[in-house]
Design an enzyme around this catalytic site. Sequence first.
Site, PDB file in Angstrom:
ATOM      1  N   LYS A  79       0.849  -1.199   0.000  1.00 10.04           N
ATOM      2  CA  LYS A  79       0.000   0.000   0.000  1.00 10.04           C
ATOM      3  C   LYS A  79       0.884   1.249   0.000  1.00 10.04           C
ATOM      4  O   LYS A  79       1.907   1.282   0.712  1.00 10.04           O
ATOM      5  CB  LYS A  79      -0.904  -0.021   1.238  1.00 10.04           C
ATOM      6  N   SER A 154      -9.833   1.932   2.768  1.00 13.24           N
ATOM      7  CA  SER A 154      -8.954   2.712   1.921  1.00 13.24           C
ATOM      8  C   SER A 154      -7.915   1.903   1.168  1.00 13.24           C
ATOM      9  O   SER A 154      -7.328   2.408   0.211  1.00 13.24           O
ATOM     10  CB  SER A 154      -8.222   3.757   2.770  1.00 13.24           C
ATOM     11  N   SER A 178     -10.053  -0.488   6.891  1.00  8.31           N
ATOM     12  CA  SER A 178      -9.449  -0.360   5.562  1.00  8.31           C
ATOM     13  C   SER A 178      -8.777  -1.595   5.001  1.00  8.31           C
ATOM     14  O   SER A 178      -8.390  -1.597   3.836  1.00  8.31           O
ATOM     15  CB  SER A 178      -8.443   0.779   5.558  1.00  8.31           C
TER      16      SER A 178
HETATM   17  N1  GLN Z   1     -13.105   4.091   6.115  1.00  7.26           N
HETATM   18  C1  GLN Z   1     -12.587   4.516   7.382  1.00  7.26           C
HETATM   19  C2  GLN Z   1     -12.213   5.966   7.303  1.00  7.26           C
HETATM   20  O1  GLN Z   1     -12.524   6.554   6.344  1.00  7.26           O
HETATM   21  C3  GLN Z   1     -11.408   3.676   7.759  1.00  7.26           C
HETATM   22  C4  GLN Z   1     -10.184   4.053   7.046  1.00  7.26           C
HETATM   23  C5  GLN Z   1      -9.022   3.217   7.403  1.00  7.26           C
HETATM   24  O2  GLN Z   1      -9.182   2.163   8.055  1.00  7.26           O
HETATM   25  N2  GLN Z   1      -7.850   3.696   7.048  1.00  7.26           N
HETATM   26  O3  GLN Z   1     -11.628   6.507   8.182  1.00  7.26           O
END
Ligand code: GLN
Length: 487
Positions: A79, A154, A178
């Site tokens: 990532k 994400s 995410s």
């Molecule tokens: N979707 C969640 C957010 O927008 C989690 C994001 C993540 O785990 N990095 O914060």
Amino acid sequence: MSLTRLPASELVPMLRRGEVSSRQLCRAFLDAASARDPVLGAFLHLDADAVLAAADAADASRARGEAAGLLAGLPVAIKDNLCQRGVPTTCASRMLANFKPPYTAHVVERVIAGGGVPFGKTNLDEFAMGSSTENSAFKTTRNPWDHERIPGGSSGGSAAAVAGCLAPLSLGSDTGGSIRQPASLCGIVGLKPSYGRVSRYGLVAFASSLDQVGPFAHDVTGAAMLLQVVAGHDRRDSTSVDLPVPDYLSTLDQPLAGLRVGVAREFFGPGLDPEVEKAVRGALDAYKSLGASIVEVGLPTSPHAVATYYLVATAEASSNLARYDGVHYGHRTAEKTNLIDLYCKSRGEAFGAEVKRRIMLGTYALSSGYIDAYYTKALKARRLILEDFNKVFAQCDVLAGPTSPTAAFKLGEKSSDPLSMYLSDIYTISCNLAGIAGISIPCGFTASGLPVGLQLQAPAMAEETLLRAARMHEKATGWHTRRPAGA
Ligand code: GLN
């Protein structure tokens, strides 16, 4: 079957037996990426020469008879919020568009030391803020099962890379879901380790009390392999726990006799898509037929998890992202008249809308006069959420439920409605708030062929139980063997 459709759990033994070289394997994945990534958009950066040079080094070391490491020359996609020295690390933000870190993240070092070949940097929501990867400043990532749909986020690029058979394994980060949510939406396995299990040294910080790095794979064995390689203590992350790492792979295939699977009433509330519910209930039936007992439990604080998370995460993000000031590194505006102007314009030009929204929310929650009403209150709610889990884990070994309330939604469907986007994390967020371990595994498909994920959660540092329970389900059902058409 083509090499690229095989799971890491089959490719590693082939590498060890010399049936395929690391170069051949990396070449096959590079070819798959050149053919299909122009559509999927999983990668932000993929340097074929660097991949092949690392593959050759792995092959040469095997030829010399050296230990191949657990990954034995297998490519692993990373990532793009994990630093690798000299390799672009953008966090999908214009702020870091030209950033090449001078050091390598602990997990990337461990992948290399474990015989893995770093295989490009994958797309994400800017600074890991989002649930669809649509907040990337650079490109759209598509769901390999349906190109009109999002891959989740994400870590959408890491999930799409594995699901689309462009890499056998990948690393993501999980602050509120995410890893698990994109794994669920892409029909693969994604594991969020317990807080402290994996070092975040070299992970660009989003919300430091929640962030964890973890693996994506086609199956539970692959996820266990990559966790084995990256887990363990590291002095450079003060939250990294100094506990021995169990040998996950040696116990993985031993079923858990008398497994107690907890199911919370709150998991089946309003907003849950009926097709997702059906697949999850099917998974619970599968556990019953395996001899597990299903225990009904309650998580009464769970309706407050999303609100709690969006105060804690944004407060920490506002503080972590203060470092991007246009002075030290990252984007600097061309048009400054004074220092304040330099800060404002550099940040204003380079951060996207969602990142700005969170910095403002978090700054507000921490501001004097409001901190008690928002941030401090959120910390109290967080404590209650943890206590709920502690009670539940006295009654069961793992909790089972949906990972995401719906299957993958359409590109653009929620991008103008941040609240509905935030609600897609409803089942994943409390795991991070409590610091426990969670995994998403495939448990079925909707009528239109979209994958559905089952989330299992276990107490902090109980990854061994989590993985064994996940593997039991996988072996009995076989959902993980499907691949999208064209992959
Ligand atoms: N979707 C969640 C957010 O927008 C989690 C994001 C993540 O785990 N990095 O914060």
